[in-house]
Scaffold this active site. Sequence first.
Site, PDB file in Angstrom:
ATOM      1  N   THR A   1       0.825  -1.204   0.000  1.00 32.40           N
ATOM      2  CA  THR A   1       0.000   0.000   0.000  1.00 32.40           C
ATOM      3  C   THR A   1       0.854   1.246   0.000  1.00 32.40           C
ATOM      4  O   THR A   1       1.934   1.258   0.563  1.00 32.40           O
ATOM      5  CB  THR A   1      -0.895   0.001   1.263  1.00 32.40           C
ATOM      6  OG1 THR A   1      -1.671  -1.181   1.274  1.00 32.40           O
ATOM      7  CG2 THR A   1      -1.785   1.210   1.329  1.00 32.40           C
TER       8      THR A   1
ATOM      9  N   GLY B   1       0.091  -0.300   5.815  1.00 26.01           N
ATOM     10  CA  GLY B   1       0.726  -1.549   6.192  1.00 26.01           C
ATOM     11  C   GLY B   1      -0.234  -2.601   6.710  1.00 26.01           C
ATOM     12  O   GLY B   1      -0.245  -2.900   7.906  1.00 26.01           O
TER      13      GLY B   1
END
Length: 535
Positions: free
Chosen positions: A351, A433
């Site tokens: 991400t 994360g």
Amino acid sequence: MFDYANPYPSHRVPVFARSMVATSHPLAAQAGLRVLQQGGNAVDAAIATAAAMTVCEPVSNGLGSDAFCILWDGQALHGLNAAGRAPARWSTDYFLRKYGPASAPPLRGIDSVTVPGAVGAWMALSRRFGRRSLAEVLAPAVEIAERGCAVPPVVQHKWAAAAAELAPQPGFADAFLPWGRAPQVGELFRFPAAARALALIGATEGEAFYRGEIAAAVARFVAAQGGVLDAGDLAAYAPEWQAPLAQAYRGCELHEMGPSGQGIAALMALGMLQHFDLRSLGADTAAAQHVQIEAMKLAFADVWRHVAEPSSMAVTPAQMLDADYLAARAKLIDMRKAQDFGPGLTPTGGTIYLTTADERGMMVSFIQSNYHGFGSGCVEPSFGISLQNRGHGFSLDAASPNCVAPGKRPFHTIIPAFLTRDGQPLMSFGVMGAHMQPQGHVQTLVRMLDHGMNPQSACDAPRWRVNPGLSLNLEASASPALREGLAALGHRIQPIADSYQDFGAGQFIWRLGEPATTGYVGASDPRRDGLVAGW
């Protein structure tokens, strides 16, 4: 060749400016800053940064990603859900016939791909709030893709780690192993196919991606690999504007996007923590960290059991955030020992994150993701569309609220966040994360709101990550006293070496007052390659 691992303690200082972009790659932050300097607003800058990130950090996101956004337009808060939906021909029978008994769709490959939503987010944001054309906003990303960007250490590490696993996936090696291997630190990565896609997306205001030349190329590519996502699925896609959920904490309100995302976990944890005097416990004591850990575990127990596409949930977000319910959950926390909690409510899933702010007061919290590193590993070759693997976030258990179904959105880990006070914007932030994200939101907010730390100090501080049961990861920079204290309370601390994903990476922009007279203070996480760019 330099050794890019720094053996010495290091810290960053906060950045102050009247307009600001923060993300995990310097070149992408500067792309957003360039658009601000050309007269664009914070939304234009966010799109420019997000587009550049698809080239600068392809491990974590791409043109085939999904996205979410929370933004303050100067008057009100808005939320945008650009999660992709399952193809119309997906079902449990589809996967069971093709792959046999399994708990979820595949982790990699073409049958892990749902409809990409990120470009749809750019289109929706640009149409509603942008000041510049999409072609103008995407121009920096086109240039970066054509001329190349130097690969930084953290991105290179994850790139190299994924190379062997993903090399067999269709299109991956041609796109991301340009020398028959991952790039080395400092080597220029060029992505001409993505440059063509970005230019066409800009020229058509995004229409080519869902209903034009790019959509047709993606549909042909998926069919050639035996998948069923088709042109109809792409043409039918549209992101949704949604009001974010909110939770009061210490005179402020934290705002998160609702299910099928996990942002509600951060809201639930803060709703429990407001019943404890964290300030009196100190910032880095075992007692202070223990109570946060236990609240986070209680929140996850419900989130992992109940959160899915809202129409499939047997409990509502309102029930999960009910003040009496959270007070009762808080009473389960024992300050003397760690516990393994189950869900309290019974029924009736790589991400990048960025944030921008401009001197007119607009603030944007935006997150974009391929899910696992490089997503599915499948890359459409003519336009460099690196497809996410969000389909793996579905369940194949018919009893699960997250069971796969046509047109359904899977459980999502990516969550932008926004903080307000008295109905006015205070901070745009996120900590990317995986399941670390709501945990990072809680830990950094507690440090700022309970202990008065500035955003950069709160970002730099050591973090923990809860796992199922009593398992806990603790960052290496945590003090021996904290480590020993948590172990004494029964937390089973598991060693872990990699801070890239496992302890998240945050970007923060805090509004100091009226932007025209005071400006912003920003912070960027040292666990990644990024920075705050100010103007």
